[in-house]
Design an enzyme around this catalytic site. Structure first.
Site, PDB file in Angstrom:
ATOM      1  CG  ASP A 209      20.292  -3.622  -0.275  1.00  0.00           C
ATOM      2  OD1 ASP A 209      19.807  -4.188   0.722  1.00  0.00           O
ATOM      3  OD2 ASP A 209      19.678  -3.522  -1.364  1.00  0.00           O
ATOM      4  CG  ASP A 211      17.346  -5.697   4.621  1.00  0.00           C
ATOM      5  OD1 ASP A 211      16.786  -4.799   3.953  1.00  0.00           O
ATOM      6  OD2 ASP A 211      16.791  -6.260   5.578  1.00  0.00           O
TER       7      ASP A 211
HETATM    8  N1  ADE Z   1      16.996  -4.424   1.259  1.00  0.00           N
HETATM    9  C1  ADE Z   1      15.953  -4.468   0.430  1.00  0.00           C
HETATM   10  N2  ADE Z   1      14.726  -4.757   0.917  1.00  0.00           N
HETATM   11  C2  ADE Z   1      13.660  -4.822   0.078  1.00  0.00           C
HETATM   12  N3  ADE Z   1      13.743  -4.605  -1.242  1.00  0.00           N
HETATM   13  C3  ADE Z   1      14.937  -4.307  -1.751  1.00  0.00           C
HETATM   14  N4  ADE Z   1      15.316  -4.045  -3.006  1.00  0.00           N
HETATM   15  C4  ADE Z   1      16.641  -3.815  -3.006  1.00  0.00           C
HETATM   16  N5  ADE Z   1      17.141  -3.920  -1.752  1.00  0.00           N
HETATM   17  C5  ADE Z   1      16.090  -4.227  -0.943  1.00  0.00           C
END
Ligand code: ADE
Ligand SMILES: CSC[C@H]1O[C@H](OP(=O)(O)O)[C@H](O)[C@@H]1O
Length: 290
Positions: A209, A211
């Site tokens: 992703d 975030d």
């Molecule tokens: N955006 C994110 N923040 C923290 N841990 C994660 N693991 C996968 N995506 C994450």
């Protein structure tokens, strides 16, 4: 030189390693606490492989509840010399979209409620974390990726937050502004403890992703991470299987000193050491404590 034993810690979405042959499930006790799961010990090709599910099968443990010391201790007791961590991460870079595998080489520790050392009162030690990733092990992962036709990006900093909540927009923008590449919740203190236990460590950070900083993408959700990991898992397993198949029989000395981290690290005079702590350190520091 020690016989090479490859450890694999599987993170979110990777709770087993189907390619393991002659598997034995072994529940090792640790004086540090309860490991996340039984070890699955087997082989891939001629290499002994030890698999551990970081959150436990069924994903029972949150990042803060994992007993990282017990996990590293039992891996050491199983003779692991080299450890590859699989971890799902968010990305701060446009050029690292979901699906990208990043061989990170630095960590920033933003965790605050985890036991992060085997040492302390009664046996104080300070190991170097200047180069937390073992370069030769990372090189082997990169070579395996090449051989399997799996694209990987080499280098980058992983910031590890406490979680379990994902970051706020302000936090995400701050980390991005600081030049961090990716974000996760489990690399620390895992990498620190591996170093204290003199296990070479490398991390395959799998982007799931953006975030919550990216204007063109939804903010991260657990469901999105699970969906991307489902798509990533086969490639991740193929990659570690290839690392194992091509692994040398003998552990290769680590240029970053992973396998000798405790040389000159222990400050406490022999007469001042706490026998109870020394007993708990039997596996991780047995080489130097005798
Ligand atoms: N955006 C994110 N923040 C923290 N841990 C994660 N693991 C996968 N995506 C994450
Ligand atoms: C399920 S989203 C957050 C969760 O996923 C990552 O786990 P791991 O590093 O074990 O793959 C992240 O660090 C969080 O624990």
């Amino acid at each position: 030189m020690a016989k090479a034993v490859l450890g694999i810690v599987g993170g979110s979405g990777i709770y087993d390693l189907p390619g393991l042959a002659d598997v034995e499930e072994v529940r090792l006790a640790s004086p540090w606490g309860e490991p996340s799961d039984a070890l699955r010990i087997g082989r891939i090709g001629l290499t002994k492989v030890v698999f551990l599910s970081r959150h436990g099968r069924g994903h029972r443990l949150s990042p803060s509840d994992i007993d990282y010391r017990a996990n590293i201790d039992v891996l050491k007791r199983a003779d692991v010399t080299d450890l590859v961590s699989l971890t799902a991460v968010g990305s701060f870079r446009e050029d690292l979209p979901p699906g990208t595998f990043v061989l990170v080489d630095q960590f920033v520790d933003r965790t605050h409620r985890r036991e992060s050392s085997f040492f302390g009162r009664g046996c104080v030690a300070h190991v170097s974390m200047a180069h937390p990733v073992a370069p030769r092990l990372q090189e082997r992962v990169a070579a395996a990726a090449d051989a399997e036709g799996i694209a990987v990006t080499r280098g980058g900093t992983l910031v590890c937050i406490e979680g379990p909540q994902f970051s706020s927009r302000a936090e995400s923008e701050t980390y991005r502004g600081l030049g961090y590449a990716v974000i996760g919740m489990t690399a620390m203190p895992e990498a620190k403890l591996a170093r204290e236990a003199e296990i070479a460590y490398a991390s395959i950070a799998m982007v799931t992703d953006f975030d919550c900083w990216h204007p063109g993408h939804d903010h991260v959700s657990a469901a999105a991470v699970v969906a991307v990991m489902a798509a990533n898992a086969e490639r991740a397993r193929r990659l570690v299987a290839r690392v194992a198949r091509d692994f040398p029989a003998e552990h290769e000395p680590c240029p970053a000193g992973s396998d000798r981290a405790l040389d000159h690290a222990i400050m406490t005079a022999p007469a001042a050491r706490d026998p109870a702590l020394l007993a708990r350190l039997d596996a991780v520091a047995g080489r130097v404590l005798g």
